[in-house]
Design an enzyme around this catalytic site. Structure first.
Site, PDB file in Angstrom:
ATOM      1  CE1 TYR A  62      -5.602  10.868  -3.094  1.00 15.98           C
ATOM      2  CE2 TYR A  62      -5.165   8.613  -2.396  1.00 15.98           C
ATOM      3  CZ  TYR A  62      -5.108   9.973  -2.158  1.00 15.98           C
ATOM      4  OH  TYR A  62      -4.544  10.440  -1.005  1.00 15.98           O
ATOM      5  CD  GLN A  89      -0.775  10.214   1.373  1.00 16.25           C
ATOM      6  OE1 GLN A  89      -0.497   9.545   2.362  1.00 16.25           O
ATOM      7  NE2 GLN A  89      -1.990  10.235   0.841  1.00 16.25           N
ATOM      8  CG  HIS A 131     -10.534   6.478  -1.913  1.00 15.57           C
ATOM      9  ND1 HIS A 131     -11.168   6.766  -0.725  1.00 15.57           N
ATOM     10  CD2 HIS A 131      -9.272   6.957  -1.794  1.00 15.57           C
ATOM     11  CE1 HIS A 131     -10.329   7.398   0.072  1.00 15.57           C
ATOM     12  NE2 HIS A 131      -9.170   7.522  -0.551  1.00 15.57           N
ATOM     13  NE  ARG A 170     -13.902   8.976   3.100  1.00 17.94           N
ATOM     14  CZ  ARG A 170     -12.851   8.303   3.534  1.00 17.94           C
ATOM     15  NH1 ARG A 170     -13.005   7.181   4.229  1.00 17.94           N
ATOM     16  NH2 ARG A 170     -11.620   8.726   3.272  1.00 17.94           N
ATOM     17  CG  HIS A 225      -2.013   1.027   1.129  1.00 20.29           C
ATOM     18  ND1 HIS A 225      -2.967   1.013   0.136  1.00 20.29           N
ATOM     19  CD2 HIS A 225      -2.294   2.109   1.894  1.00 20.29           C
ATOM     20  CE1 HIS A 225      -3.797   2.031   0.305  1.00 20.29           C
ATOM     21  NE2 HIS A 225      -3.412   2.724   1.358  1.00 20.29           N
ATOM     22  CG  HIS A 242      -6.001   1.383   6.701  1.00 18.54           C
ATOM     23  ND1 HIS A 242      -4.668   1.526   7.005  1.00 18.54           N
ATOM     24  CD2 HIS A 242      -6.267   2.278   5.721  1.00 18.54           C
ATOM     25  CE1 HIS A 242      -4.155   2.482   6.245  1.00 18.54           C
ATOM     26  NE2 HIS A 242      -5.109   2.951   5.456  1.00 18.54           N
ATOM     27  CG  HIS A 247      -8.171   3.371   1.611  1.00 23.21           C
ATOM     28  ND1 HIS A 247      -8.174   4.428   0.725  1.00 23.21           N
ATOM     29  CD2 HIS A 247      -6.864   3.146   1.905  1.00 23.21           C
ATOM     30  CE1 HIS A 247      -6.935   4.820   0.492  1.00 23.21           C
ATOM     31  NE2 HIS A 247      -6.122   4.062   1.177  1.00 23.21           N
ATOM     32  NE  ARG A 278     -10.465  13.892   3.993  1.00 22.03           N
ATOM     33  CZ  ARG A 278     -11.701  13.594   3.589  1.00 22.03           C
ATOM     34  NH1 ARG A 278     -11.968  12.439   3.023  1.00 22.03           N
ATOM     35  NH2 ARG A 278     -12.694  14.440   3.769  1.00 22.03           N
ATOM     36  CG  ASP A 333      -1.190   4.407   4.084  1.00 20.02           C
ATOM     37  OD1 ASP A 333      -1.457   5.125   3.104  1.00 20.02           O
ATOM     38  OD2 ASP A 333      -2.001   4.253   5.007  1.00 20.02           O
ATOM     39  CG  HIS A 391      -1.761   6.795  -0.791  1.00 20.80           C
ATOM     40  ND1 HIS A 391      -2.747   6.372  -1.636  1.00 20.80           N
ATOM     41  CD2 HIS A 391      -2.096   6.341   0.435  1.00 20.80           C
ATOM     42  CE1 HIS A 391      -3.659   5.705  -0.944  1.00 20.80           C
ATOM     43  NE2 HIS A 391      -3.288   5.667   0.315  1.00 20.80           N
TER      44      HIS A 391
HETATM   45 ZN    ZN Z   1      -4.128   4.598   1.828  1.00 21.91          ZN
END
Ligand code: ZN
Length: 450
Positions: A118, A58, A202, A205, A53, A266, A229, A79, A317, A55
């Site tokens: 994403y 980041q 993603h 939600r 995992h 997670h 996720h 976030r 992550d 991104h």
């Molecule tokens: Zn993530």
């Protein structure tokens, strides 16, 4: 064909002494006890670790969200910082950041990365001239660094369980389902020995159930990894209960064909029934202990999951740390702090925490990556990590304590050489192209500095 020998090689059943193996066309061709060897690799050889995992962008904001903005700081305030940072990253910056990150991953012993991607469009939400520009930047970065890549273009459509539109800073994440499937089809045509393409939803939600169904029915994911996720935050569990009348994992297990293709990233907040349900499905629990600690997410029910024969892997992550050793160490330490006991992650085949965690993360990471990884066996991709047998921590160690020492002896990097698909990427602890990639990263960071 090249042949290698090592004093010990880590296999699914444990250490194997005096191992010889051959590499041909990027794969292990033969494992033979007494084959002649062109090269002796060292005392301790491990399969490369998949990182399930990531991104990538980041990585460049590690350390920028550690000041209190509010006594109630949480994942949700982090976030906001992350969104502001993401808004400054374009294709060139993404490639520069990802290549630097992948160099660091290789030097730490990761040989494959699952990129949960994403950041698709321009900051205002319009597609780039090439709609796949950001995905291609990740593929180029992986190729430059030499790491294997499982690219997971991410479907992201709504800002909450109530179906609200994406917020201003989320627009660059979004696709209509048709446009998403077109991207996926194009990326799948680029697959190779070191590039695998799968799907990321993603989160519940962000993906309405009809869209999830359309992707699963598209014919593009029947043989591909599917990541999502899930249940990272209590707020997400509460919203899901309120609007779908079920907890997130409960809902997913009841409404999607969750099986060994799936990775549930997670999966922190679980009932005992959900924990057993994930284990029984064959899905991988995608654990990211340093990020989950950094974000204050909570603790995964590791002991119960292992008791149910669940499959797990690790990811870095948000890249607050880039080290499989630190992920595994904190996975165990979280459980020790909570239970006030020691040596939690053990299995029927090994009472060693290091062996259990390293072995489980190899197996689950390979499953999550959808690639033939995680073992030194005929047909598997030739990914290897050679440990530094001259390091003080390892000099007098016997096999029984080797992986425990590797995982629990501190912060000196014990990874010496790393091979991916038969090619040496790291020698004597240093990546073959580290200087050039670091210089370009520095220039990119200066352009987007706050
Ligand atoms: Zn993530």
């Amino acid at each position: 064909m090249t042949s290698y020998r090592s004093d010990y090689a880590w296999q699914p059943h444990g250490w194997e002494a005096d191992t010889a193996f051959s590499v041909e066309h990027g794969r292990f061709a033969a494992i033979a006890e007494a084959a002649p060897a062109d090269a002796r690799l060292g005392r301790w050889v491990l399969p490369g670790m998949p990182n399930l995992h990531s991104h990538a962008f980041q990585r460049a904001m590690a350390g920028l969200a550690e000041r209190q903005t509010n006594p109630e700081d949480s994942f949700w305030t982090w976030r906001e910082t992350m969104y502001a940072f993401a808004g400054r990253v374009g294709p060139d910056e993404l490639q520069a950041i990802a290549a630097q990150l992948y160099v660091e991953m290789l030097e730490a012993g990761y040989t494959q990365v699952c990129e949960f991607h994403y950041l698709h469009h321009q900051p205002d939400g319009r597609p780039y001239a090439d709609a796949a520009a950001m995905s291609l930047a990740l593929i180029d970065a992986a190729r430059e660094a030499g790491i294997g890549l499982t690219l997971l273009p991410t479907l992201y459509q709504t800002g909450g369980f109530d179906g609200r539109e994406l917020g201003e800073r989320q627009r660059r994440f979004g696709h209509a389902t048709d446009a998403y499937l077109a991207l996926l089809q194009r990326l799948r045509s680029l697959e190779s020995a070191t590039v695998r393409v799968g799907v990321a939803l993603h989160s519940l939600r962000a993906v309405p159930s009809a869209s999830m169904q359309a992707v699963l029915d598209s014919g593009l994911v029947d043989d591909a990894p599917i990541h999502i996720h899930i249940a990272e935050q209590i707020g997400e569990v509460q919203d899901c209960l309120a609007l779908r009348n079920a907890r997130p994992v409960e809902w997913l297990l009841g409404n999607a064909p969750v099986d060994a293709r799936w990775t549930l990233v997670h999966a922190t907040h679980l009932t005992a029934e959900e924990t057993r349900g994930i284990a029984a499905s064959g899905a991988v629990a995608g654990l990211c202990p340093t990020t989950e600690a950094n974000l204050g997410d909570g603790l995964f029910p590791l002991k119960e999951f292992l008791a149910a024969d669940g499959v797990l892997g690790i990811g870095s992550d948000s890249h607050i740390s880039v080290s499989p050793v630190e992920e595994l160490r904190w996975l165990e330490y979280g459980q020790r702090l909570q239970s006030r006991h020691r040596n939690i992650a053990v299995s029927e085949s090994s009472g060693s925490v290091g062996e259990t965690l390293w072995g489980d993360a190899l197996f689950g990471g390979a499953r999550a990556a959808g690639a033939p990884l995680g073992a030194i066996e005929s047909g598997a991709r030739a990914d290897l990590v050679v440990l530094d047998d001259a390091a003080p921590q390892l000099v007098a160690r016997e096999p029984a304590h080797l992986l425990d020492t590797f995982v629990f002896s501190g912060n000196r990097n014990l990874v010496r050489d790393v091979m991916v698909a038969g090619q040496w990427c790291v020698r004597d602890g240093r990546h073959r192209d580290a200087e050039r990639i670091a210089a370009r990263y520095a220039a990119a960071l200066k352009r987007i500095a706050v």
